[in-house]
Motif scaffolding. Structure first.
Motif, short mmCIF file in Angstrom:
data_model
loop_
_atom_site.label_atom_id
_atom_site.label_comp_id
_atom_site.label_asym_id
_atom_site.label_seq_id
_atom_site.Cartn_x
_atom_site.Cartn_y
_atom_site.Cartn_z
N VAL A 52 15.11 -11.78 -52.46
CA VAL A 52 16.03 -10.46 -52.27
C VAL A 52 15.20 -9.52 -51.91
CG1 VAL A 52 17.45 -8.82 -53.45
CG2 VAL A 52 17.62 -11.31 -53.74
N ALA A 53 13.94 -9.35 -52.37
CA ALA A 53 13.04 -8.26 -52.19
C ALA A 53 12.50 -8.32 -50.68
CB ALA A 53 11.73 -8.37 -52.94
N LEU A 56 15.19 -6.74 -48.64
CA LEU A 56 15.10 -5.22 -48.63
C LEU A 56 14.11 -4.66 -47.84
CD1 LEU A 56 16.12 -4.95 -52.40
CD2 LEU A 56 17.69 -4.43 -50.31
N CYS A 102 8.08 -11.08 -55.60
CA CYS A 102 8.89 -10.06 -54.93
C CYS A 102 7.82 -9.42 -53.69
CB CYS A 102 9.17 -8.95 -55.86
SG CYS A 102 10.73 -9.45 -56.83
N SER A 344 15.86 -9.37 -41.98
CA SER A 344 16.21 -9.06 -43.28
C SER A 344 17.58 -9.89 -43.19
CB SER A 344 16.53 -7.67 -43.50
OG SER A 344 17.74 -7.17 -42.71
#
Length: 410
Positions: A52-53, A56, A102, A344
């Motif tokens: 998820v990092a 983003l 991350c 992304s």
């Protein structure tokens, strides 16, 4: 620097980086669970949140590439990835692994879009897709070599050898950074022409195109998570069939990616390529489901191999269409930002894909495969209309040399 010097450097960087990736991604799960003694559930959660990092971070880093130059930003991203990989040695519990994951995933996903932007700005239109495809071929060959070395690491099993493999992986990033630094620098966008950092996000047709086609990236979760689990739990095929599937996929990419990418050189062909990919991947899901009805090991294996042939077609055409659509529909002087958005959306699918595919295949069995087939078909359904809408914007890269393609999409 002439093109003859640029392309070898680009491919050399891909080769070194691919070797490290093949080594690392073949040993990381065993390293964390058996060497660092992190429970498998905790490891999976930490890696998933790390993904998820990556989702983003890709777009802000792409925007930075427009403002400071794609080569310079890519070198920084690759070097940071090397440092993050070293930090994995010291990740001994969930929280430390989460932090490092991350950081690692953020720079990993960010680098994908920045590299495509750099290739686009260094090479002419006729060479961009070809070189991107050649890079993927080189990367997969090097990946296989790294996986071969990983077999020696796994056979030894000692902590010192695992740590040495991580340091080798980190070294590949630093070497790749040096190779990338040897490429010509691309001028950054002048301050007076820099676009808003949310330009790509407000470009709804582009966001729609990248979001829907990103669902086709579930093909990788199918191969890495869904198929091995299905072979073990739902069919009579031997477990080594999963390894055979990976080998067939890598060989096909090496043989055909450049040729297939040559068929996505303009917008209409890229749209058609996305549709071919969706149909092929849907067919592959149905064939995998049908393997459960084959009650002999040989027959089940043959059905899975035929399904893999469809999977290979789907993957080859997905990658090609993705490049064609993302490059053709970018807005000039915001290339890094647009490629960051592209990266992304794919990172989001890559992060969530294994959990989704595993849940469907384990929980719903054959019905789960049918659901996945429908997801693939639906992902390509709006591509044509979104492309036609996007073609109304004269700022896009395709505008000056691809006029007339709008009619071809109807």
């Amino acid at each position: 620097m002439k093109k003859r010097g640029i392309v070898p450097l680009l491919l050399a960087g891909q080769a070194v980086n691919g070797f490290g990736d093949g080594l690392w991604f073949s040993v990381w799960a065993i390293f964390f669970t058996r060497i660092q003694h992190i429970p498998a559930e905790s490891m999976g959660l930490a890696i998933g949140i790390g993904g998820v990092a990556g989702f983003l971070a890709a777009m802000p880093v792409g925007t930075a590439a427009d403002r400071y130059g794609p080569r310079e930003v890519l070198v920084a991203v690759i070097a940071l990835r090397g440092l993050a990989s070293i930090a994995y040695i010291f990740a001994g519990d969930f929280w430390s692994l989460l932090v490092v994951s991350c950081c690692f995933s953020a720079v990993q996903s960010s680098g994908v879009g920045v590299r495509v932007s750099l290739v686009y700005q260094l090479l002419g239109k006729d060479d961009q897709l070809r070189v991107l495809a050649q890079g993927r071929v080189v990367q997969h060959i090097a990946y296989a070599a790294g996986a071969g070395v990983a077999m020696l690491v796994l056979a030894d099993g000692s902590r010192s050898v695992f740590v040495a493999s991580i340091l080798v992986n980190a070294a590949t990033f630093f070497i790749t950074a040096v190779i990338t630094l040897a490429l010509p620098s691309v001028p950054s966008v002048p301050v007076e022409r820099q676009r808003s950092g949310t330009e790509a996000l407000r470009d709804l047709p582009y966001v729609g195109l990248m979001s829907t086609t990103a669902l086709l990236a579930l093909c990788w979760a199918l191969l890495s998570s869904g198929l091995p689990l299905w072979i073990a739990e739902g069919t009579e095929a031997p477990l080594w069939t999963a390894g055979l599937a990976v080998a067939l996929s890598s060989l096909a990419i090496a043989l055909f990616q450049v040729r297939v990418s040559g068929r996505a050189v303009n917008i209409p062909r890229s749209v058609r390529a996305s549709r071919v990919s969706a149909v092929a991947l849907a067919g592959c899901c149905l064939l995998f489901a049908a393997a459960a009805w084959a009650h002999q090991a040989l027959l089940a294996t043959l059905v899975i191999v035929v399904g893999m042939a469809a999977h290979i077609v789907g993957e080859l055409y997905y990658v090609s269409s993705r490049w064609g659509l993302s490059l053709g529909f970018m807005v000039k002087e915001a290339e890094g930002q647009y490629q960051g958005l592209t990266a992304s959306t794919e990172a989001g699918t890559t992060a969530l894909g294994p959990a989704l595919v595993t849940s469907l295949v384990s929980g719903l069995r054959e019905v789960g495969w049918v659901v996945l087939a429908l997801v693939f078909l639906l992902s390509a359904a709006p591509v044509g209309s979104l492309a036609r809408r996007a073609l109304r914007d004269s700022r896009r890269v395709w505008w000056t040399d691809r006029a007339g393609e709008k009619e071809a999409l109807s």
